[in-house]
Design a protein around this motif. Sequence first.
Motif, PDB file in Angstrom:
ATOM      1  N   ALA A 235       0.818  -1.221   0.000  1.00  0.00           N
ATOM      2  CA  ALA A 235       0.000   0.000   0.000  1.00  0.00           C
ATOM      3  C   ALA A 235       0.848   1.266   0.000  1.00  0.00           C
ATOM      4  CB  ALA A 235      -0.937  -0.004   1.213  1.00  0.00           C
ATOM      5  N   LEU A 236       1.970   1.239   0.695  1.00  0.00           N
ATOM      6  CA  LEU A 236       2.757   2.475   0.873  1.00  0.00           C
ATOM      7  C   LEU A 236       3.127   3.158  -0.451  1.00  0.00           C
ATOM      8  CD1 LEU A 236       5.065   1.634   3.926  1.00  0.00           C
ATOM      9  CD2 LEU A 236       3.162   3.242   3.857  1.00  0.00           C
ATOM     10  N   PRO A 237       3.753   2.431  -1.408  1.00  0.00           N
ATOM     11  CA  PRO A 237       4.122   3.131  -2.647  1.00  0.00           C
ATOM     12  C   PRO A 237       2.914   3.650  -3.432  1.00  0.00           C
ATOM     13  CG  PRO A 237       4.705   0.785  -2.749  1.00  0.00           C
ATOM     14  CD  PRO A 237       4.252   1.059  -1.366  1.00  0.00           C
ATOM     15  N   ARG A 238       1.808   2.924  -3.387  1.00  0.00           N
ATOM     16  CA  ARG A 238       0.597   3.405  -4.068  1.00  0.00           C
ATOM     17  C   ARG A 238       0.117   4.726  -3.488  1.00  0.00           C
ATOM     18  NH1 ARG A 238      -1.189  -1.985  -3.486  1.00  0.00           N
ATOM     19  NH2 ARG A 238      -2.718  -1.360  -1.922  1.00  0.00           N
ATOM     20  N   LEU A 239       0.440   4.967  -2.221  1.00  0.00           N
ATOM     21  CA  LEU A 239      -0.003   6.197  -1.547  1.00  0.00           C
ATOM     22  C   LEU A 239       1.092   7.258  -1.532  1.00  0.00           C
ATOM     23  CD1 LEU A 239      -1.815   4.306   1.315  1.00  0.00           C
ATOM     24  CD2 LEU A 239      -2.927   5.643  -0.471  1.00  0.00           C
ATOM     25  N   GLY A 240       2.158   7.011  -2.270  1.00  0.00           N
ATOM     26  CA  GLY A 240       3.180   8.039  -2.409  1.00  0.00           C
ATOM     27  C   GLY A 240       4.374   7.887  -1.477  1.00  0.00           C
ATOM     28  N   PHE A 241       4.369   6.832  -0.654  1.00  0.00           N
ATOM     29  CA  PHE A 241       5.497   6.623   0.268  1.00  0.00           C
ATOM     30  C   PHE A 241       6.463   5.637  -0.384  1.00  0.00           C
ATOM     31  CE2 PHE A 241       1.812   7.746   2.839  1.00  0.00           C
ATOM     32  CZ  PHE A 241       2.321   8.825   3.560  1.00  0.00           C
ATOM     33  N   THR A 242       7.453   6.166  -1.082  1.00  0.00           N
ATOM     34  CA  THR A 242       8.301   5.330  -1.931  1.00  0.00           C
ATOM     35  C   THR A 242       9.642   5.004  -1.284  1.00  0.00           C
ATOM     36  OG1 THR A 242       9.097   7.335  -2.985  1.00  0.00           O
ATOM     37  CG2 THR A 242       7.264   6.193  -4.055  1.00  0.00           C
ATOM     38  N   GLY A 243       9.861   5.444  -0.067  1.00  0.00           N
ATOM     39  CA  GLY A 243      11.177   5.287   0.545  1.00  0.00           C
ATOM     40  C   GLY A 243      11.417   3.953   1.243  1.00  0.00           C
ATOM     41  N   PHE A 244      10.440   3.035   1.194  1.00  0.00           N
ATOM     42  CA  PHE A 244      10.549   1.835   2.025  1.00  0.00           C
ATOM     43  C   PHE A 244      10.509   0.569   1.172  1.00  0.00           C
ATOM     44  CE2 PHE A 244       8.342   5.267   4.232  1.00  0.00           C
ATOM     45  CZ  PHE A 244       9.306   5.558   5.184  1.00  0.00           C
ATOM     46  N   THR A 245      11.377  -0.368   1.497  1.00  0.00           N
ATOM     47  CA  THR A 245      11.506  -1.572   0.680  1.00  0.00           C
ATOM     48  C   THR A 245      10.845  -2.790   1.310  1.00  0.00           C
ATOM     49  OG1 THR A 245      13.651  -1.984   1.714  1.00  0.00           O
ATOM     50  CG2 THR A 245      13.663  -0.795  -0.366  1.00  0.00           C
ATOM     51  N   GLY A 246      10.392  -2.680   2.534  1.00  0.00           N
ATOM     52  CA  GLY A 246       9.733  -3.809   3.170  1.00  0.00           C
ATOM     53  C   GLY A 246       9.117  -3.378   4.483  1.00  0.00           C
ATOM     54  N   VAL A 247       8.087  -4.107   4.909  1.00  0.00           N
ATOM     55  CA  VAL A 247       7.412  -3.789   6.170  1.00  0.00           C
ATOM     56  C   VAL A 247       7.140  -5.086   6.919  1.00  0.00           C
ATOM     57  CG1 VAL A 247       5.362  -2.770   7.247  1.00  0.00           C
ATOM     58  CG2 VAL A 247       6.272  -1.772   5.148  1.00  0.00           C
ATOM     59  N   ARG A 248       7.401  -5.085   8.209  1.00  0.00           N
ATOM     60  CA  ARG A 248       6.997  -6.196   9.078  1.00  0.00           C
ATOM     61  C   ARG A 248       6.079  -5.617  10.155  1.00  0.00           C
ATOM     62  NH1 ARG A 248       8.129 -11.149   7.322  1.00  0.00           N
ATOM     63  NH2 ARG A 248       8.719 -12.019   9.340  1.00  0.00           N
ATOM     64  N   GLN A 249       5.029  -6.364  10.486  1.00  0.00           N
ATOM     65  CA  GLN A 249       4.118  -5.896  11.524  1.00  0.00           C
ATOM     66  C   GLN A 249       4.136  -6.841  12.709  1.00  0.00           C
ATOM     67  OE1 GLN A 249       0.111  -4.703  10.392  1.00  0.00           O
ATOM     68  NE2 GLN A 249      -0.678  -5.215  12.401  1.00  0.00           N
ATOM     69  N   GLY A 250       4.409  -6.278  13.879  1.00  0.00           N
ATOM     70  CA  GLY A 250       4.400  -7.058  15.108  1.00  0.00           C
ATOM     71  C   GLY A 250       3.463  -6.429  16.124  1.00  0.00           C
ATOM     72  N   ARG A 251       3.716  -6.746  17.377  1.00  0.00           N
ATOM     73  CA  ARG A 251       2.830  -6.271  18.443  1.00  0.00           C
ATOM     74  C   ARG A 251       3.612  -5.584  19.543  1.00  0.00           C
ATOM     75  NH1 ARG A 251      -0.267 -11.017  20.588  1.00  0.00           N
ATOM     76  NH2 ARG A 251       1.544 -12.253  20.016  1.00  0.00           N
ATOM     77  N   ARG A 252       2.948  -4.665  20.198  1.00  0.00           N
ATOM     78  CA  ARG A 252       3.559  -3.907  21.288  1.00  0.00           C
ATOM     79  C   ARG A 252       2.578  -3.912  22.453  1.00  0.00           C
ATOM     80  NH1 ARG A 252       3.639   1.186  23.618  1.00  0.00           N
ATOM     81  NH2 ARG A 252       5.676   2.128  23.999  1.00  0.00           N
ATOM     82  N   PHE A 253       3.050  -4.371  23.607  1.00  0.00           N
ATOM     83  CA  PHE A 253       2.215  -4.426  24.811  1.00  0.00           C
ATOM     84  C   PHE A 253       2.698  -3.405  25.824  1.00  0.00           C
ATOM     85  CE2 PHE A 253       2.200  -8.646  22.969  1.00  0.00           C
ATOM     86  CZ  PHE A 253       0.878  -9.036  23.031  1.00  0.00           C
ATOM     87  N   GLU A 254       1.772  -2.829  26.564  1.00  0.00           N
ATOM     88  CA  GLU A 254       2.126  -2.048  27.743  1.00  0.00           C
ATOM     89  C   GLU A 254       1.505  -2.736  28.951  1.00  0.00           C
ATOM     90  OE1 GLU A 254       0.953   2.029  27.308  1.00  0.00           O
ATOM     91  OE2 GLU A 254       2.361   2.405  25.663  1.00  0.00           O
ATOM     92  N   LEU A 255       2.368  -3.132  29.903  1.00  0.00           N
ATOM     93  CA  LEU A 255       1.908  -3.781  31.134  1.00  0.00           C
ATOM     94  C   LEU A 255       1.984  -2.756  32.259  1.00  0.00           C
ATOM     95  CD1 LEU A 255       3.946  -7.135  30.894  1.00  0.00           C
ATOM     96  CD2 LEU A 255       1.765  -6.577  29.829  1.00  0.00           C
ATOM     97  N   GLU A 256       0.834  -2.460  32.858  1.00  0.00           N
ATOM     98  CA  GLU A 256       0.818  -1.501  33.966  1.00  0.00           C
ATOM     99  C   GLU A 256       1.252  -2.174  35.255  1.00  0.00           C
ATOM    100  OE1 GLU A 256      -2.958   0.434  34.323  1.00  0.00           O
ATOM    101  OE2 GLU A 256      -2.980   0.910  32.186  1.00  0.00           O
TER     102      GLU A 256
END
Lengths: 84, 84
Positions: free
Chosen positions: A25-46
């Motif tokens: 999606a990124l290059p289609r939306l004009g963000f051409t500077g990135f060659t790959g994306v990984r998605q993970g998770r971030r937790f906050e434990l109070e």
Amino acid sequence: MARVVVEVMPKPEILDPQGKAVAGALPRLGFTGFTGVRQGRRFELEVDGAPDEETLEQARKAATEVLSNPVIEDVVSVHWAQES
Amino acid sequence: MARVVVEVMPKPEILDPQGKAVAGALPRLGFTGFTGVRQGRRFELEVDGAPDEETLEQARKAATEVLSNPVIEDVVSVHWAQES
């Protein structure tokens, strides 16, 4: 109130369809500077009380045993949040 | 190869059922030190070439426009990954 941040990412050898979708999606939306994306998770434990080493050790254990799936994910960081 | 890390969390006023589920599971599994859990997302954007300010600015824009839903999420951090 202190918070522990736990960061979990898919292992490099594991397919990551959500990351792939974002990477497409990124290059289609004009963000051409990135060659790959990984998605993970971030937790906050109070945490109630002081940010001590014992709590951080418990968070490390929870990160590998509960918050992540060790077959497909790596725990990349367990640290105290900088309080804002 | 440089990487930008983008961290996205649900806004405080937004219900977070996944975080709630984890918060409920932790004490049952013996992790009693935590009073609440929020679950968000962590992206790694790969960059070909030098880690310059222009790329980071593009990542900040992508974070708010593509990687997060501003109605329910906050971008909490956009920074260069420490290379391992």
